[in-house]
Design a protein around this motif. Sequence first.
Motif, PDB file in Angstrom:
ATOM      1  N   THR A 110      -6.788   9.893   0.619  1.00  0.00           N
ATOM      2  CA  THR A 110      -6.062  10.469  -0.517  1.00  0.00           C
ATOM      3  C   THR A 110      -4.899   9.563  -0.883  1.00  0.00           C
ATOM      4  O   THR A 110      -4.359   8.841  -0.038  1.00  0.00           O
ATOM      5  CB  THR A 110      -5.511  11.864  -0.184  1.00  0.00           C
ATOM      6  OG1 THR A 110      -4.661  11.766   0.982  1.00  0.00           O
ATOM      7  CG2 THR A 110      -6.641  12.848   0.099  1.00  0.00           C
ATOM      8  N   VAL A 111      -4.506   9.612  -2.149  1.00  0.00           N
ATOM      9  CA  VAL A 111      -3.345   8.871  -2.644  1.00  0.00           C
ATOM     10  C   VAL A 111      -2.257   9.878  -2.984  1.00  0.00           C
ATOM     11  O   VAL A 111      -2.449  10.765  -3.815  1.00  0.00           O
ATOM     12  CB  VAL A 111      -3.703   8.026  -3.881  1.00  0.00           C
ATOM     13  CG1 VAL A 111      -2.452   7.340  -4.437  1.00  0.00           C
ATOM     14  CG2 VAL A 111      -4.766   6.983  -3.521  1.00  0.00           C
ATOM     15  N   THR A 112      -1.114   9.759  -2.312  1.00  0.00           N
ATOM     16  CA  THR A 112       0.010  10.678  -2.528  1.00  0.00           C
ATOM     17  C   THR A 112       0.831  10.287  -3.739  1.00  0.00           C
ATOM     18  O   THR A 112       1.245  11.136  -4.524  1.00  0.00           O
ATOM     19  CB  THR A 112       0.925  10.692  -1.288  1.00  0.00           C
ATOM     20  OG1 THR A 112       0.158  11.007  -0.136  1.00  0.00           O
ATOM     21  CG2 THR A 112       2.050  11.707  -1.460  1.00  0.00           C
ATOM     22  N   ARG A 113       1.034   8.995  -3.891  1.00  0.00           N
ATOM     23  CA  ARG A 113       1.907   8.520  -4.984  1.00  0.00           C
ATOM     24  C   ARG A 113       1.549   7.080  -5.297  1.00  0.00           C
ATOM     25  O   ARG A 113       1.378   6.255  -4.391  1.00  0.00           O
ATOM     26  CB  ARG A 113       3.370   8.630  -4.552  1.00  0.00           C
ATOM     27  CG  ARG A 113       4.369   7.851  -5.421  1.00  0.00           C
ATOM     28  CD  ARG A 113       5.110   8.703  -6.380  1.00  0.00           C
ATOM     29  NE  ARG A 113       5.951   7.896  -7.271  1.00  0.00           N
ATOM     30  CZ  ARG A 113       6.939   8.378  -7.996  1.00  0.00           C
ATOM     31  NH1 ARG A 113       7.244   9.656  -7.934  1.00  0.00           N
ATOM     32  NH2 ARG A 113       7.635   7.599  -8.798  1.00  0.00           N
ATOM     33  N   PHE A 114       1.444   6.771  -6.565  1.00  0.00           N
ATOM     34  CA  PHE A 114       1.311   5.391  -7.019  1.00  0.00           C
ATOM     35  C   PHE A 114       2.538   5.051  -7.853  1.00  0.00           C
ATOM     36  O   PHE A 114       2.899   5.796  -8.767  1.00  0.00           O
ATOM     37  CB  PHE A 114       0.048   5.190  -7.855  1.00  0.00           C
ATOM     38  CG  PHE A 114      -0.013   3.826  -8.499  1.00  0.00           C
ATOM     39  CD1 PHE A 114      -0.480   2.737  -7.782  1.00  0.00           C
ATOM     40  CD2 PHE A 114       0.438   3.615  -9.796  1.00  0.00           C
ATOM     41  CE1 PHE A 114      -0.510   1.468  -8.354  1.00  0.00           C
ATOM     42  CE2 PHE A 114       0.416   2.358 -10.378  1.00  0.00           C
ATOM     43  CZ  PHE A 114      -0.064   1.276  -9.648  1.00  0.00           C
ATOM     44  N   GLY A 115       3.156   3.918  -7.557  1.00  0.00           N
ATOM     45  CA  GLY A 115       4.318   3.466  -8.324  1.00  0.00           C
ATOM     46  C   GLY A 115       5.611   4.018  -7.746  1.00  0.00           C
ATOM     47  O   GLY A 115       5.665   5.147  -7.269  1.00  0.00           O
ATOM     48  N   MET A 116       6.655   3.195  -7.810  1.00  0.00           N
ATOM     49  CA  MET A 116       7.964   3.659  -7.349  1.00  0.00           C
ATOM     50  C   MET A 116       9.060   3.035  -8.214  1.00  0.00           C
ATOM     51  O   MET A 116       8.913   1.919  -8.723  1.00  0.00           O
ATOM     52  CB  MET A 116       8.171   3.310  -5.873  1.00  0.00           C
ATOM     53  CG  MET A 116       8.297   1.837  -5.543  1.00  0.00           C
ATOM     54  SD  MET A 116       8.380   1.500  -3.749  1.00  0.00           S
ATOM     55  CE  MET A 116       9.701   2.579  -3.221  1.00  0.00           C
ATOM     56  N   PRO A 117      10.177   3.779  -8.393  1.00  0.00           N
ATOM     57  CA  PRO A 117      11.264   3.279  -9.233  1.00  0.00           C
ATOM     58  C   PRO A 117      12.189   2.340  -8.469  1.00  0.00           C
ATOM     59  O   PRO A 117      13.407   2.500  -8.463  1.00  0.00           O
ATOM     60  CB  PRO A 117      11.982   4.569  -9.647  1.00  0.00           C
ATOM     61  CG  PRO A 117      11.800   5.472  -8.475  1.00  0.00           C
ATOM     62  CD  PRO A 117      10.438   5.160  -7.925  1.00  0.00           C
ATOM     63  N   VAL A 118      11.605   1.370  -7.777  1.00  0.00           N
ATOM     64  CA  VAL A 118      12.366   0.362  -7.045  1.00  0.00           C
ATOM     65  C   VAL A 118      11.831  -0.999  -7.473  1.00  0.00           C
ATOM     66  O   VAL A 118      10.628  -1.203  -7.545  1.00  0.00           O
ATOM     67  CB  VAL A 118      12.214   0.536  -5.519  1.00  0.00           C
ATOM     68  CG1 VAL A 118      13.007  -0.538  -4.782  1.00  0.00           C
ATOM     69  CG2 VAL A 118      12.673   1.928  -5.086  1.00  0.00           C
ATOM     70  N   ASP A 119      12.731  -1.910  -7.762  1.00  0.00           N
ATOM     71  CA  ASP A 119      12.336  -3.227  -8.240  1.00  0.00           C
ATOM     72  C   ASP A 119      13.110  -4.292  -7.459  1.00  0.00           C
ATOM     73  O   ASP A 119      14.339  -4.284  -7.470  1.00  0.00           O
ATOM     74  CB  ASP A 119      12.656  -3.347  -9.730  1.00  0.00           C
ATOM     75  CG  ASP A 119      12.026  -4.564 -10.383  1.00  0.00           C
ATOM     76  OD1 ASP A 119      11.738  -5.536  -9.665  1.00  0.00           O
ATOM     77  OD2 ASP A 119      11.839  -4.545 -11.605  1.00  0.00           O
ATOM     78  N   PRO A 120      12.407  -5.175  -6.718  1.00  0.00           N
ATOM     79  CA  PRO A 120      10.957  -5.325  -6.575  1.00  0.00           C
ATOM     80  C   PRO A 120      10.346  -4.199  -5.731  1.00  0.00           C
ATOM     81  O   PRO A 120      10.979  -3.697  -4.820  1.00  0.00           O
ATOM     82  CB  PRO A 120      10.813  -6.671  -5.857  1.00  0.00           C
ATOM     83  CG  PRO A 120      12.127  -7.365  -6.010  1.00  0.00           C
ATOM     84  CD  PRO A 120      13.142  -6.271  -6.065  1.00  0.00           C
TER      85      PRO A 120
ATOM     86  N   GLY B 234      -0.659   6.797   0.792  1.00  0.00           N
ATOM     87  CA  GLY B 234      -1.667   7.832   0.968  1.00  0.00           C
ATOM     88  C   GLY B 234      -2.027   7.987   2.422  1.00  0.00           C
ATOM     89  O   GLY B 234      -1.297   7.548   3.329  1.00  0.00           O
ATOM     90  N   LYS B 235      -3.196   8.608   2.667  1.00  0.00           N
ATOM     91  CA  LYS B 235      -3.662   8.833   4.028  1.00  0.00           C
ATOM     92  C   LYS B 235      -5.169   8.660   4.091  1.00  0.00           C
ATOM     93  O   LYS B 235      -5.882   8.928   3.115  1.00  0.00           O
ATOM     94  CB  LYS B 235      -3.292  10.235   4.515  1.00  0.00           C
ATOM     95  CG  LYS B 235      -1.875  10.370   5.021  1.00  0.00           C
ATOM     96  CD  LYS B 235      -1.675  11.688   5.752  1.00  0.00           C
ATOM     97  CE  LYS B 235      -0.311  11.723   6.437  1.00  0.00           C
ATOM     98  NZ  LYS B 235      -0.130  12.973   7.229  1.00  0.00           N
ATOM     99  N   LEU B 236      -5.637   8.235   5.246  1.00  0.00           N
ATOM    100  CA  LEU B 236      -7.062   8.217   5.558  1.00  0.00           C
ATOM    101  C   LEU B 236      -7.207   9.058   6.819  1.00  0.00           C
ATOM    102  O   LEU B 236      -6.870   8.605   7.912  1.00  0.00           O
ATOM    103  CB  LEU B 236      -7.548   6.786   5.791  1.00  0.00           C
ATOM    104  CG  LEU B 236      -9.041   6.628   6.090  1.00  0.00           C
ATOM    105  CD1 LEU B 236      -9.891   7.162   4.935  1.00  0.00           C
ATOM    106  CD2 LEU B 236      -9.381   5.164   6.362  1.00  0.00           C
ATOM    107  N   GLY B 237      -7.656  10.298   6.652  1.00  0.00           N
ATOM    108  CA  GLY B 237      -7.575  11.246   7.747  1.00  0.00           C
ATOM    109  C   GLY B 237      -6.109  11.518   8.040  1.00  0.00           C
ATOM    110  O   GLY B 237      -5.357  11.902   7.155  1.00  0.00           O
ATOM    111  N   GLN B 238      -5.696  11.291   9.296  1.00  0.00           N
ATOM    112  CA  GLN B 238      -4.287  11.441   9.657  1.00  0.00           C
ATOM    113  C   GLN B 238      -3.548  10.109   9.701  1.00  0.00           C
ATOM    114  O   GLN B 238      -2.370  10.067  10.054  1.00  0.00           O
ATOM    115  CB  GLN B 238      -4.183  12.129  11.024  1.00  0.00           C
ATOM    116  CG  GLN B 238      -4.709  13.556  11.033  1.00  0.00           C
ATOM    117  CD  GLN B 238      -4.006  14.413  10.000  1.00  0.00           C
ATOM    118  OE1 GLN B 238      -2.768  14.474   9.949  1.00  0.00           O
ATOM    119  NE2 GLN B 238      -4.784  15.089   9.157  1.00  0.00           N
ATOM    120  N   THR B 239      -4.220   9.031   9.328  1.00  0.00           N
ATOM    121  CA  THR B 239      -3.604   7.708   9.396  1.00  0.00           C
ATOM    122  C   THR B 239      -2.904   7.383   8.084  1.00  0.00           C
ATOM    123  O   THR B 239      -3.520   7.423   7.019  1.00  0.00           O
ATOM    124  CB  THR B 239      -4.667   6.628   9.672  1.00  0.00           C
ATOM    125  OG1 THR B 239      -5.361   6.953  10.881  1.00  0.00           O
ATOM    126  CG2 THR B 239      -4.029   5.258   9.804  1.00  0.00           C
TER     127      THR B 239
END
Length: 343
Positions: A247-257, A264-269
Amino acid sequence: MRFGAVPLSEAEGAILAHSVQLTTGRLRKGLYLTADHLHQLADEGHAEITVARLDDTDLHEDAAAAELAQAVAAQGVLLTDPFTGRVNLLAPSPGVALIDSDKINALNSIDPMITCATVPPYQQMGQGGMIATVKIIAYGVPATDLRRAAAVAQDAISFAPSVLRSATLIVTEVPGGPGLTGQDAIESRLNALGITLEATLTCAHTEDALSKRLSNCTSDLILILTDSATSDPHDVAPEGLRQAGGTVTRFGMPVDPGNLLFIGKLGQTPVIGLPGCARAPALNGAAWVLARVACGLEVTHQDIASMGVGGLLKEIPTRPQPRARRLPASAQPAAAKPAPASS
């Protein structure tokens, strides 16, 4: 506390306020003046001296600093011995500092002589790094004020140690791309958190190839670095993670660079899709997220959204599209805004 110049005849037992250089040596500020000290001062022509005298209701600076530091530090945070009214709070291992800003602000609002300065919340720390310093500015402070400060700031400073131990880096490749460039910087960042980069894998820059690589990972943490920048929530890397069952929790962040990070997660990883700037050793948004994830802290959509204030970091010169370095001719002042309508 009483402070000021007094005749030498009244100074015995008081605290020397300022260091004094004598021919026989230096009397350092903060010492309790004895009869011998006063004889030395008199022999060299001093008639009076500036001192501090504690009242019965005062705490000496060292005792006050030690008591406050014990209150502020949660279990596990290391404390130095008090010295000149200061106690430092240190990290016991690699991890991140957890700061209750409201409590620290309340402490610092009680008496200007009672202070605590900290690193920013979630600052990554190495073993022995200074998380905070408690400093009593005067030679003594009222015990009631000190205990009020201690009460409002109980356990305001805690620490989350790194809990992950291994990582796999997957690099997707395109012709002419940077490939494994920057692997050393990523590995150094992991090592600083006590994490071993146990495998670096490459694959074609396709969803299928990435999905297969992901499915075979057994490390505590998975990092994905793409040769071609991930520029959409449904680009190759996030889609490859979904195809692998993650799963993907969040794409993109307001930090530059760091804008092009995803998490995200793959199972519990935990899985972190690294932006290209992660190839450089300079601080970037991915480092902030990596530090929290390494310590087992949940990183939510809102956590990343709140990183924007203070998220304009130092430019990385090697970026393909660096920020402008000079004021462009087209730059204009922001337009005046109409006053809000009165209610």
